[in-house]
Design a protein around this motif. Structure first.
Motif, PDB file in Angstrom:
ATOM      1  N   PHE A  48      -2.767   8.948   8.708  1.00  0.00           N
ATOM      2  CA  PHE A  48      -2.837  10.390   8.895  1.00  0.00           C
ATOM      3  C   PHE A  48      -3.088  10.653  10.371  1.00  0.00           C
ATOM      4  CE2 PHE A  48      -3.595   9.662   4.511  1.00  0.00           C
ATOM      5  CZ  PHE A  48      -2.909  10.689   3.889  1.00  0.00           C
ATOM      6  N   ARG A  49      -2.231  11.474  10.968  1.00  0.00           N
ATOM      7  CA  ARG A  49      -2.370  11.857  12.365  1.00  0.00           C
ATOM      8  C   ARG A  49      -3.135  13.174  12.418  1.00  0.00           C
ATOM      9  NH1 ARG A  49       2.945  13.014  14.441  1.00  0.00           N
ATOM     10  NH2 ARG A  49       3.185  10.773  14.439  1.00  0.00           N
ATOM     11  N   ILE A  50      -4.100  13.237  13.308  1.00  0.00           N
ATOM     12  CA  ILE A  50      -4.842  14.481  13.520  1.00  0.00           C
ATOM     13  C   ILE A  50      -4.543  14.953  14.935  1.00  0.00           C
ATOM     14  CG2 ILE A  50      -7.060  15.660  13.319  1.00  0.00           C
ATOM     15  CD1 ILE A  50      -8.106  12.940  12.096  1.00  0.00           C
ATOM     16  N   LEU A  51      -3.994  16.144  15.037  1.00  0.00           N
ATOM     17  CA  LEU A  51      -3.724  16.776  16.323  1.00  0.00           C
ATOM     18  C   LEU A  51      -4.816  17.807  16.558  1.00  0.00           C
ATOM     19  CD1 LEU A  51      -1.951  17.404  18.796  1.00  0.00           C
ATOM     20  CD2 LEU A  51      -0.716  19.023  17.343  1.00  0.00           C
ATOM     21  N   PHE A  52      -5.590  17.609  17.609  1.00  0.00           N
ATOM     22  CA  PHE A  52      -6.678  18.518  17.961  1.00  0.00           C
ATOM     23  C   PHE A  52      -6.232  19.435  19.090  1.00  0.00           C
ATOM     24  CE2 PHE A  52      -8.748  14.708  16.340  1.00  0.00           C
ATOM     25  CZ  PHE A  52      -9.637  15.229  15.415  1.00  0.00           C
ATOM     26  N   LYS A  53      -6.442  20.719  18.924  1.00  0.00           N
ATOM     27  CA  LYS A  53      -6.158  21.689  19.983  1.00  0.00           C
ATOM     28  C   LYS A  53      -7.478  21.980  20.679  1.00  0.00           C
ATOM     29  CE  LYS A  53      -2.337  23.352  17.309  1.00  0.00           C
ATOM     30  NZ  LYS A  53      -1.748  24.465  16.563  1.00  0.00           N
ATOM     31  N   THR A  54      -7.559  21.569  21.939  1.00  0.00           N
ATOM     32  CA  THR A  54      -8.801  21.680  22.689  1.00  0.00           C
ATOM     33  C   THR A  54      -8.500  22.027  24.134  1.00  0.00           C
ATOM     34  OG1 THR A  54     -10.927  20.575  23.064  1.00  0.00           O
ATOM     35  CG2 THR A  54      -8.941  19.212  23.284  1.00  0.00           C
ATOM     36  N   THR A  55      -9.510  22.003  24.963  1.00  0.00           N
ATOM     37  CA  THR A  55      -9.344  22.283  26.391  1.00  0.00           C
ATOM     38  C   THR A  55      -9.651  21.020  27.195  1.00  0.00           C
ATOM     39  OG1 THR A  55     -11.653  22.927  26.673  1.00  0.00           O
ATOM     40  CG2 THR A  55     -10.101  24.678  26.047  1.00  0.00           C
ATOM     41  N   ALA A  56      -9.192  21.012  28.432  1.00  0.00           N
ATOM     42  CA  ALA A  56      -9.489  19.879  29.320  1.00  0.00           C
ATOM     43  C   ALA A  56     -10.997  19.725  29.496  1.00  0.00           C
ATOM     44  CB  ALA A  56      -8.797  20.068  30.663  1.00  0.00           C
ATOM     45  N   ALA A  57     -11.707  20.831  29.543  1.00  0.00           N
ATOM     46  CA  ALA A  57     -13.162  20.778  29.733  1.00  0.00           C
ATOM     47  C   ALA A  57     -13.872  20.143  28.530  1.00  0.00           C
ATOM     48  CB  ALA A  57     -13.713  22.183  29.980  1.00  0.00           C
ATOM     49  N   ARG A  58     -13.321  20.298  27.333  1.00  0.00           N
ATOM     50  CA  ARG A  58     -13.961  19.757  26.126  1.00  0.00           C
ATOM     51  C   ARG A  58     -13.500  18.339  25.797  1.00  0.00           C
ATOM     52  NH1 ARG A  58     -18.541  21.385  24.714  1.00  0.00           N
ATOM     53  NH2 ARG A  58     -18.266  21.859  22.507  1.00  0.00           N
ATOM     54  N   TRP A  59     -12.465  17.844  26.497  1.00  0.00           N
ATOM     55  CA  TRP A  59     -11.940  16.509  26.230  1.00  0.00           C
ATOM     56  C   TRP A  59     -13.012  15.427  26.256  1.00  0.00           C
ATOM     57  CZ3 TRP A  59      -9.032  12.676  24.610  1.00  0.00           C
ATOM     58  CH2 TRP A  59      -9.107  11.439  25.236  1.00  0.00           C
ATOM     59  N   PRO A  60     -13.868  15.323  27.278  1.00  0.00           N
ATOM     60  CA  PRO A  60     -14.852  14.230  27.291  1.00  0.00           C
ATOM     61  C   PRO A  60     -15.776  14.249  26.065  1.00  0.00           C
ATOM     62  CG  PRO A  60     -14.706  15.214  29.470  1.00  0.00           C
ATOM     63  CD  PRO A  60     -13.944  16.109  28.518  1.00  0.00           C
ATOM     64  N   ALA A  61     -16.239  15.413  25.674  1.00  0.00           N
ATOM     65  CA  ALA A  61     -17.132  15.500  24.511  1.00  0.00           C
ATOM     66  C   ALA A  61     -16.378  15.198  23.219  1.00  0.00           C
ATOM     67  CB  ALA A  61     -17.773  16.879  24.445  1.00  0.00           C
ATOM     68  N   LEU A  62     -15.142  15.655  23.117  1.00  0.00           N
ATOM     69  CA  LEU A  62     -14.330  15.368  21.931  1.00  0.00           C
ATOM     70  C   LEU A  62     -14.042  13.872  21.849  1.00  0.00           C
ATOM     71  CD1 LEU A  62     -12.691  16.195  19.473  1.00  0.00           C
ATOM     72  CD2 LEU A  62     -10.822  16.845  21.010  1.00  0.00           C
ATOM     73  N   GLU A  63     -13.711  13.255  22.953  1.00  0.00           N
ATOM     74  CA  GLU A  63     -13.467  11.812  22.955  1.00  0.00           C
ATOM     75  C   GLU A  63     -14.715  11.044  22.500  1.00  0.00           C
ATOM     76  OE1 GLU A  63     -12.402   8.045  25.840  1.00  0.00           O
ATOM     77  OE2 GLU A  63     -13.092   9.913  26.733  1.00  0.00           O
ATOM     78  N   ARG A  64     -15.870  11.399  23.036  1.00  0.00           N
ATOM     79  CA  ARG A  64     -17.126  10.724  22.642  1.00  0.00           C
ATOM     80  C   ARG A  64     -17.394  10.892  21.144  1.00  0.00           C
ATOM     81  NH1 ARG A  64     -18.801  12.863  27.499  1.00  0.00           N
ATOM     82  NH2 ARG A  64     -19.828  14.605  26.482  1.00  0.00           N
ATOM     83  N   ALA A  65     -17.221  12.101  20.652  1.00  0.00           N
ATOM     84  CA  ALA A  65     -17.483  12.373  19.235  1.00  0.00           C
ATOM     85  C   ALA A  65     -16.508  11.609  18.339  1.00  0.00           C
ATOM     86  CB  ALA A  65     -17.403  13.872  18.958  1.00  0.00           C
TER      87      ALA A  65
END
Length: 109
Positions: A48-65
């Motif tokens: 299952f592929r999950i495509l997340f719509k986010t911002t460049a500013a939130r990328w580091p926190a999303l990657e960590r999570a």
């Protein structure tokens, strides 16, 4: 940004958690077939592929999570740059990814 997981339950869990934490404005889950080499052998499995719509500013926190909660030993966590977007949609993504106290609550999909 996107990632893949083996089960629908894992996909739904990650998608919901990232949106609830305001790390992504939206997460779309799609069933896919993957062919890849892992530990010297070619594998073919459904994922299952999950495509997340986010911002460049939130990328580091999303990657960590995602790394912290991902079931794979080596997860594919890939950022895809967005060079253009409908301005109203981009504004919605920014508002939904803002910390809760700063967020607007315009509903769009």
């Amino acid at each position: 940004m996107l990632t893949t997981v083996a089960t629908r339950a894992d996909a739904d869990c990650l998608a919901r958690r990232m949106v609830e934490q305001r790390l992504a404005a939206c997460a779309q889950v799609s069933a896919i077939d993957s062919v890849y080499r892992w530990q010297g052998a070619v594998q073919a499995e459904g994922e299952f592929r999950i495509l997340f719509k986010t911002t460049a500013a939130r990328w580091p926190a999303l990657e960590r999570a995602l790394r912290a909660g991902h079931p794979y030993e080596l997860p594919a966590i890939v950022a895809l740059p967005c060079s253009e977007a409908l301005p109203a949609f981009a504004a919605w993504v920014h508002a939904e990814c803002a910390p809760a106290e700063d967020a607007g609550h315009t509903k769009m999909r």
